[in-house]
Design a protein around this motif. Structure first.
Motif, PDB file in Angstrom:
ATOM      1  N   THR A 175       0.989  -1.141  -0.085  1.00  0.00           N
ATOM      2  CA  THR A 175      -0.072   0.345   0.389  1.00  0.00           C
ATOM      3  C   THR A 175       0.973   1.091   0.357  1.00  0.00           C
ATOM      4  OG1 THR A 175      -0.248  -0.338   2.249  1.00  0.00           O
ATOM      5  CG2 THR A 175      -2.246  -0.762   0.719  1.00  0.00           C
ATOM      6  N   PRO A 176       0.471   2.107  -0.322  1.00  0.00           N
ATOM      7  CA  PRO A 176       1.228   3.609  -0.357  1.00  0.00           C
ATOM      8  C   PRO A 176       1.652   3.910   0.802  1.00  0.00           C
ATOM      9  CG  PRO A 176      -1.062   4.141  -1.700  1.00  0.00           C
ATOM     10  CD  PRO A 176      -0.346   2.705  -1.177  1.00  0.00           C
ATOM     11  N   LYS A 177       2.904   4.580   0.504  1.00  0.00           N
ATOM     12  CA  LYS A 177       3.548   4.598   2.063  1.00  0.00           C
ATOM     13  C   LYS A 177       3.001   6.817   2.369  1.00  0.00           C
ATOM     14  CE  LYS A 177       6.956   1.812   3.085  1.00  0.00           C
ATOM     15  NZ  LYS A 177       6.681   0.567   1.318  1.00  0.00           N
ATOM     16  N   LEU A 178       1.464   6.542   2.502  1.00  0.00           N
ATOM     17  CA  LEU A 178       1.552   8.185   2.571  1.00  0.00           C
ATOM     18  C   LEU A 178       1.716   8.414   4.459  1.00  0.00           C
ATOM     19  CD1 LEU A 178      -2.645   7.822   1.442  1.00  0.00           C
ATOM     20  CD2 LEU A 178      -1.356   9.983   1.104  1.00  0.00           C
ATOM     21  N   TRP A 179       1.816   7.131   5.378  1.00  0.00           N
ATOM     22  CA  TRP A 179       2.513   7.469   6.383  1.00  0.00           C
ATOM     23  C   TRP A 179       3.341   6.384   6.475  1.00  0.00           C
ATOM     24  CZ3 TRP A 179      -0.212  10.855   9.610  1.00  0.00           C
ATOM     25  CH2 TRP A 179      -2.065  11.816   8.886  1.00  0.00           C
ATOM     26  N   LYS A 206      -0.320  -5.208  -8.762  1.00  0.00           N
ATOM     27  CA  LYS A 206      -1.318  -3.624  -8.593  1.00  0.00           C
ATOM     28  C   LYS A 206      -0.934  -2.475  -9.485  1.00  0.00           C
ATOM     29  CE  LYS A 206      -2.412  -0.426  -4.820  1.00  0.00           C
ATOM     30  NZ  LYS A 206      -1.763  -0.517  -3.323  1.00  0.00           N
ATOM     31  N   CYS A 207       0.602  -2.304  -9.769  1.00  0.00           N
ATOM     32  CA  CYS A 207       0.692  -0.893 -10.354  1.00  0.00           C
ATOM     33  C   CYS A 207       1.466  -1.675 -11.971  1.00  0.00           C
ATOM     34  CB  CYS A 207       2.380  -0.228  -9.375  1.00  0.00           C
ATOM     35  SG  CYS A 207       3.553  -0.788  -9.152  1.00  0.00           S
ATOM     36  N   ALA A 212      12.002   3.679 -11.809  1.00  0.00           N
ATOM     37  CA  ALA A 212      11.445   5.294 -11.656  1.00  0.00           C
ATOM     38  C   ALA A 212       9.816   5.160 -10.299  1.00  0.00           C
ATOM     39  CB  ALA A 212      11.524   6.073 -12.486  1.00  0.00           C
ATOM     40  N   LEU A 227       6.037   0.929  -7.222  1.00  0.00           N
ATOM     41  CA  LEU A 227       4.919   1.525  -6.161  1.00  0.00           C
ATOM     42  C   LEU A 227       5.350   1.049  -5.020  1.00  0.00           C
ATOM     43  CD1 LEU A 227       2.911   2.757  -4.127  1.00  0.00           C
ATOM     44  CD2 LEU A 227       1.404   0.488  -4.829  1.00  0.00           C
ATOM     45  N   LEU A 285      -2.945  17.225   5.314  1.00  0.00           N
ATOM     46  CA  LEU A 285      -3.407  15.804   4.862  1.00  0.00           C
ATOM     47  C   LEU A 285      -4.705  15.646   3.564  1.00  0.00           C
ATOM     48  CD1 LEU A 285      -5.022  14.240   7.874  1.00  0.00           C
ATOM     49  CD2 LEU A 285      -2.996  14.655   7.188  1.00  0.00           C
ATOM     50  N   THR A 292      -3.712  15.365  -0.117  1.00  0.00           N
ATOM     51  CA  THR A 292      -2.560  15.400  -1.386  1.00  0.00           C
ATOM     52  C   THR A 292      -2.211  16.037  -2.256  1.00  0.00           C
ATOM     53  OG1 THR A 292      -4.132  14.367  -2.816  1.00  0.00           O
ATOM     54  CG2 THR A 292      -3.716  12.867  -1.024  1.00  0.00           C
ATOM     55  N   PRO A 315      -6.821   5.575  -1.326  1.00  0.00           N
ATOM     56  CA  PRO A 315      -5.833   5.773  -2.021  1.00  0.00           C
ATOM     57  C   PRO A 315      -5.355   4.112  -2.540  1.00  0.00           C
ATOM     58  CG  PRO A 315      -4.946   6.466   0.420  1.00  0.00           C
ATOM     59  CD  PRO A 315      -6.821   5.821   0.490  1.00  0.00           C
ATOM     60  N   PHE A 316      -5.014   4.607  -3.289  1.00  0.00           N
ATOM     61  CA  PHE A 316      -4.881   3.045  -4.017  1.00  0.00           C
ATOM     62  C   PHE A 316      -3.078   3.073  -4.792  1.00  0.00           C
ATOM     63  CE2 PHE A 316      -4.765  -0.062  -7.888  1.00  0.00           C
ATOM     64  CZ  PHE A 316      -5.329  -1.241  -7.074  1.00  0.00           C
ATOM     65  N   GLY A 317      -3.150   3.863  -5.421  1.00  0.00           N
ATOM     66  CA  GLY A 317      -1.576   4.530  -6.528  1.00  0.00           C
ATOM     67  C   GLY A 317      -1.062   3.464  -7.455  1.00  0.00           C
ATOM     68  N   LEU A 372       1.904  10.506 -11.058  1.00  0.00           N
ATOM     69  CA  LEU A 372       3.375  11.353 -11.075  1.00  0.00           C
ATOM     70  C   LEU A 372       3.100  12.896 -11.535  1.00  0.00           C
ATOM     71  CD1 LEU A 372       5.538   8.249 -12.480  1.00  0.00           C
ATOM     72  CD2 LEU A 372       4.182   8.310  -9.951  1.00  0.00           C
ATOM     73  N   LYS A 387      13.313  10.709  -6.584  1.00  0.00           N
ATOM     74  CA  LYS A 387      12.455  10.224  -8.211  1.00  0.00           C
ATOM     75  C   LYS A 387      10.721  11.042  -8.241  1.00  0.00           C
ATOM     76  CE  LYS A 387      11.489   6.021  -7.031  1.00  0.00           C
ATOM     77  NZ  LYS A 387      11.284   4.842  -7.404  1.00  0.00           N
ATOM     78  N   PRO A 388      10.033  11.319  -9.883  1.00  0.00           N
ATOM     79  CA  PRO A 388       9.103  11.551  -9.325  1.00  0.00           C
ATOM     80  C   PRO A 388       8.170  10.550  -8.032  1.00  0.00           C
ATOM     81  CG  PRO A 388       9.537  11.014 -11.254  1.00  0.00           C
ATOM     82  CD  PRO A 388      10.873  10.375 -10.931  1.00  0.00           C
ATOM     83  N   THR A 417      -1.448   9.537  -4.070  1.00  0.00           N
ATOM     84  CA  THR A 417      -1.381   9.406  -2.598  1.00  0.00           C
ATOM     85  C   THR A 417       0.538   9.863  -1.870  1.00  0.00           C
ATOM     86  OG1 THR A 417       0.546   7.729  -3.834  1.00  0.00           O
ATOM     87  CG2 THR A 417      -1.433   6.746  -3.239  1.00  0.00           C
ATOM     88  N   THR A 418       0.291  11.301  -2.291  1.00  0.00           N
ATOM     89  CA  THR A 418       1.746  12.005  -1.363  1.00  0.00           C
ATOM     90  C   THR A 418       1.353  13.472  -0.643  1.00  0.00           C
ATOM     91  OG1 THR A 418       3.535  11.422  -2.979  1.00  0.00           O
ATOM     92  CG2 THR A 418       3.804  13.847  -1.656  1.00  0.00           C
ATOM     93  N   PHE A 419       1.125  13.053   0.718  1.00  0.00           N
ATOM     94  CA  PHE A 419       0.432  14.347   0.938  1.00  0.00           C
ATOM     95  C   PHE A 419       0.699  15.345   0.552  1.00  0.00           C
ATOM     96  CE2 PHE A 419      -0.780  11.529   4.760  1.00  0.00           C
ATOM     97  CZ  PHE A 419      -1.824  11.624   4.639  1.00  0.00           C
TER      98      PHE A 419
END
Ligand SMILES: Cc1cc2nc3c(=O)[nH]c(=O)nc-3n(C[C@H](O)[C@H](O)[C@H](O)COP(=O)(O)O)c2cc1C
Ligand code: SF4
Ligand code: SF4
Ligand code: FES
Lengths: 592, 365
Positions: free
Chosen positions: A297-301, A452-453, A492, A495, B16, B18, B41-43, B49, B57-58, B63-65
């Motif tokens: 899962t994306p590392k928002l946290w 997933k990606c 690059a 995920l 919070l 994005t 969020p899924f990403g 990007l 990197k991009p 999924t980026t605060f």
């Protein structure tokens, strides 16, 4: 006649697979039947010991008589009677079965910290662990150290995560300690999905209590009362021994409520993973414990903020945890000084491929690749020359001879285009095709992508397709550039670490062995004569004496010729299995 | 609140949020295929990007605060190249049958392929091929067209609370399917269909009814008192599809009836005018119903009347009944399909005008 006798049989996975259990029971039987007739032994026990690393020589058996140790290699149950008669009864070791110099070279050049108990103590007995100083560190941490003090020791030991990424463990623990929460988790990552890797497995099987002790100390340092050990279900012996160890700890008051007589509780459970490589990735692993599909899962946290069930979580690798008790007991400086400025301590590697000595090794960080391959590994097998060292598992890279003096640590390996990863090391010699090697590793990662990606799911498949066409002789001009572009793209944009590192085998071989790709594409030749579609087998008529060995061996009936006159291989029928090549004693068959 | 700079423009957003939220606030377009503002969020698609000053990197903007002082670039030659390659990869595992696809013209993937002008594809290769097995009347699944954005999985789980589908398998073989790859057997709310960016999920009844030149007619769903907003897609005076917009009170969500239950509109059996029963059908004995155990509409003869006539008739009959047998001889049953106001008036009428408490409602008063 009073003799103090101990027999140690290797019962790690390698040992069990080679018949360790049978050897063990053969010794037991001999001893007990002898014991019934005449009580000539004061003490005698057949211990089950964990992995001792030297898998190429399994089953290994130590016979220790009055403190004098003799190590035997390749022992089978039917050999036990002779050892028993001649050595144990009569005192004459069976010299032709004793391990040779290579065994001692293999061991003497290593520094065993994490592996120091493996193969030496009975992993199924908590008292054996306590007898070698086990749980002293945890007791010390509980009796006389504050969480901050523990974190400080770990920080200044320079220990970095052994799961691959090399994140400083002390800093991770500090984050875990600082965050306030009603519930926090400690997780041990024992997924070890790299094919051919068995470092963590050996530790979990051979010294499970060290891992648990490390986790208990982490729990104290971060104020966590719940822990999980995530082990793949394909490691039944590790699961069994960890469970035994947990149960023994609960009985001894080292786990559960009020551990070590304090009011601190720590509850530890095993979670069995279903065997997906990606579940070793920290976020996928936590989703898997939560009962969801193991997808990163994306590392928002950060996990230290929101990890398992959105609660602060400290997750470390098996080897990382196993180092902790030693660091607490011997001090941060001791550990720090074992390694380099950037990374303290030792690292376990699984050394395999075309070296004389294969198996698990443990060396201080900072040793050179040359030391590992030529001293510990004993050099290249046969009279072949070294070509490359593949490190870091399927997502690692290939390092050519010019970098053999690289001192091993996280940064230096990254600099030469590979990674430390979890510690796989595969030695490749001149008979290895680098394009084929890259294809082999990519096959694994692309099949294990969680899907997933986009770049990882489709991109690695497209790279593999290009490699397949190159190795089958259908490579086109521009394929190399396409591989490079895709490789950098996937690195690059993916995920998680799986996708980001999946192109490494291809990119590193393109960097150092580009000419091999060019030969495949332009000349339709495989320089190492590995890629089946690009080689032909033929008979050198001057050498062939018509013995017919090849003809008898060929499964496809592709060899023509009369007895005592030169033979010929029909290229239309030949399936390129190479059987004739191996069958010919006169080297009259060539592959080009 | 945090303030950041996107493509040189300052924007202040709530903590919070994005980076994507912030860019959308500035109306800066960033291509996305897997993002949905109402879902977690899924990403996954990796199209969104962006570059952040100081980052090696991009990163995915969805999924980026957004952080105080960030400086962000949303379009640069290297970003556009990455997006283009990602799109090429997606299209290399996608059927090229936009011509007959139900979603042509309304497909996010097609639109991006158009914007990036992707005609040739450098990455042709193996594609997923599946056998279809959809025996349900509502959701058509063409999973070769699925780009694995995961929106259907998330909406089914997070909004609908059903969890009828999830990801299965690994690598290129990854697919979305019901448990054990069985046929879809769920509530058929069609929420998944509504979020699918491609033609992978469509309404079965949409097929071959028309993709262009329909009129959009905004209306309110007649099925229940929630009053979800509907958009009818009307073509040659026929409703060929029902959707709902995100900026409505129901946030674009609909249930099975609202989304797929529009077949009655053009049904020949539909009542369009009031009818008054004049007599039983010829030969029908009122004590012995014909087709079932109950006396039904099919047993009667009717006369088509105007609303005024119908209401007058009801008023007369109610009055007669009340006078003859008393108020309690009358009962009122109202409907959850009516609005609160209508239901209020109805019970008031029964209580105050008729004078009885015999009043109920299919969802109880
Ligand atoms: C595809 C993938 C597989 C991984 N597999 C493992 C694994 O088998 N064991 C492990 O300890 N870490 C694995 N990791 C690394 C973990 O994500 C994580 O960084 C590590 O467990 C943290 O512990 P450490 O700091 O002690 O190394 C993997 C990472 C990726 C991207
Ligand atoms: S990089 Fe690969 S494994 Fe990681 S999330 Fe993407 S598809 Fe899954
Ligand atoms: S079916 Fe549609 S919504 Fe579901 S994952 Fe595939 S493309 Fe996305
Ligand atoms: S929209 Fe951000 S990754 Fe798909």
């Amino acid at each position: 006649m009073n003799k103090d006798i101990a027999i140690k049989v290797c019962a790690g996975t390698g040992g069990v697979a080679s018949g360790g259990e049978e050897v063990l029971s053969a010794f037991r039987n001999s001893i007990s039947s002898a014991g019934l007739e005449a009580t000539i032994y004061e003490k005698c026990s057949a211990h089950r010991v964990g992995c001792r690393g030297f898998c190429a020589k399994d089953v290994l058996v130590d016979v220790i008589i009055n403190g004098e140790k003799t190590t035997y290699k390749h022992i089978k149950p039917d050999m036990v009677a002779r050892i028993f008669d001649e050595h144990i009864m009569k005192g004459n070791p069976v010299t032709e079965w004793i391990v040779g110099e290579a065994y001692f070279n293999f061991h003497n050049k290593q520094t065993k910290v994490v592996l120091s108990h493996c193969g030496e103590i009975d992993p199924e007995d908590i008292n054996a662990y306590i007898a070698v100083g086990g749980y002293k560190a945890a007791k010390k941490a509980f009796a006389s150290m504050s969480p901050e003090e523990i974190v400080d020791v770990v920080k200044s030991s320079n220990l970095r995560g052994r799961g691959g990424a090399g994140f400083p463990t002390g800093i991770k623990w500090e984050l875990g300690l600082r965050i306030e929460s009603d519930i926090k988790y400690v997780i041990c990552n024992g997924d070890e999905g790299d094919p051919g890797a068995f470092m963590d497995r050996s530790v979990m099987e051979g010294d499970p209590h060290a891992v648990i002790e490390g986790m208990i100390i982490c729990a104290k340092a971060t104020g966590s009362h719940h822990g999980y050990i995530y082990v793949r279900a394909e490691y039944p012996l590790a699961v069994k021994r960890l469970q035994m160890a947990i149960d023994q700890c609960k009985q001894s008051g080292f786990l559960g409520n009020n551990i070590f007589g304090t009011d601190f509780g720590f509850d530890l459970k095993i979670f069995q993973g279903a065997g997906a490589f990606v579940c070793g990735e920290a976020t996928a692993l936590m989703r898997s414990i939560e009962g969801k599909r193991g997808m990163p899962t994306p590392k928002l946290w950060r996990s230290a903020e929101k990890g398992l069930w959105d609660k602060p979580t400290v997750l470390n690798n098996v080897e990382t945890f196993a180092n902790i008790p030693r660091i607490i007991m011997n001090g941060a400086n001791w550990y720090r000084n074992l390694g380099t400025d950037r990374s303290g301590g030792t690292k376990v590697f699984s050394l395999s491929g075309k070296v004389k000595n294969t198996g698990l090794i443990e060396v201080p960080l900072g040793v050179t690749l040359r030391d590992i391959i030529f001293d510990i590994g004993g050099g290249i097998e046969g009279e072949k020359s070294f070509k490359a060292l593949q490190t870091g598992g399927p997502s690692g890279g290939c390092i050519p001879a010019e970098f053999l003096d690289t001192e091993v640590d996280y940064e230096s390996l990254a600099q030469v285009g590979s990674i430390m990863g979890s510690g796989g090391m595969v030695v490749l010699d001149e008979t290895s095709c680098m394009v084929n090697t890259a294809k082999f590793f990519l096959e694994f990662t692309q099949a294990e992508s969680c899907g997933k990606c986009t770049p990882c799911r489709i991109g690695t498949k497209r790279m593999l397709e290009i490699l397949e066409r190159i190795t089958s002789g259908n490579g086109k001009e521009g394929d190399i550039e396409l591989l490079e572009e895709l490789g950098h793209h996937i690195r690059a944009t993916s995920l998680c670490g799986l996708g980001m590192t999946a192109p490494n085998p291809v990119l590193s071989t393109l960097r150092y062995f580009r000419n091999e790709y060019e030969s495949h594409i332009r000349d339709k030749k495989c320089p190492a004569a590995v890629c089946k579609d690009l080689i032909t087998y033929s008979v050198l008529e001057e050498i062939c004496n018509g013995c017919g060995a090849c003809k008898r061996a060929c499964p496809a009936d592709a060899v023509r010729g009369k007895r005592k006159s030169p033979h010929r291989i029909d290229p239309e029928i030949c399936i390129k299995c190479g059987t004739c090549f191996d069958a010919c004693k006169f080297k009259a068959i060539i592959k080009i | 609140m945090v303030t950041l700079k996107i493509d040189g423009k300052k924007v202040t957003v709530r903590k919070l949020s994005t980076v994507l939220d912030a860019a959308r606030k500035l109306d800066i377009p960033i291509p996305t295929l897997c993002h949905h503002p109402e879902l977690s969020p899924f990403g996954g698609c990796r199209l969104c990007l962006i570059e952040i000053k100081g980052y090696p990197k991009p990163v995915a903007s969805c999924t980026t605060f957004a952080k105080e002082g960030m400086e962000i670039i949303t379009a640069s030659p290297s970003l556009e190249k990455l997006r283009r390659t990602t799109l090429e990869l997606i299209l290399s595992d996608h059927p090229k049958d936009c011509m007959v696809c139900e979603r042509a013209g309304d497909c996010k993937l097609q639109e991006l392929a158009y914007f990036y002008g992707i005609r040739e594809n450098r990455f042709e290769g193996e594609r997923r091929i599946y056998t279809k097995k959809d025996n349900n009347p509502f959701v058509a699944r063409e999973m070769e067209k699925c780009i694995l954005c995961g929106q259907c999985v998330r909406i089914c789980d997070e909004i609908q609370g059903v969890g009828a589908i999830d990801f299965a398998y690994r690598g290129l073989k990854t697919k979305i399917c019901p448990p054990f790859e069985k046929d879809l057997d769920c509530e058929f709310c069609g929420q998944c269909v509504s979020v699918c960016p491609t033609g992978a999920l469509t309404g079965k009844m949409w097929a071959h009814k028309g993709r262009q030149n329909f009129k959009e007619v905004e209306t309110v769903c007649p099925y229940c008192g929630c009053g979800c907003n509907l958009t009818l897609h009307v073509w040659r005076n026929e409703v060929i599809r029902v959707s709902s917009k995100e900026d409505t009170i129901n946030e674009g969500w609909l249930c099975a009836k609202g989304r797929f239950g529009y077949g009655f509109i053009h049904s020949p059996d539909r009542l369009a005018k009031p009818l008054i029963r004049t007599a039983p059908k010829e030969g029908v004995d009122l004590n012995k119903p014909q087709n079932s155990s109950r006396f039904t509409i099919h047993d009667s003869q009717f006369k088509e009347v105007s609303w005024d006539e119908a209401l007058d008739y009801i008023a007369v009959k109610l009055k007669e009944t009340k006078e003859k047998y008393g108020s309690d001889a009358v009962g009122g049953l109202s409907s959850a399909r009516c609005t609160n106001e209508e239901n209020y008036l109805f019970q008031k009428f029964i209580r105050a005008v008729i004078g009885t408490n015999n009043v109920d409602h299919c969802a109880r008063y």
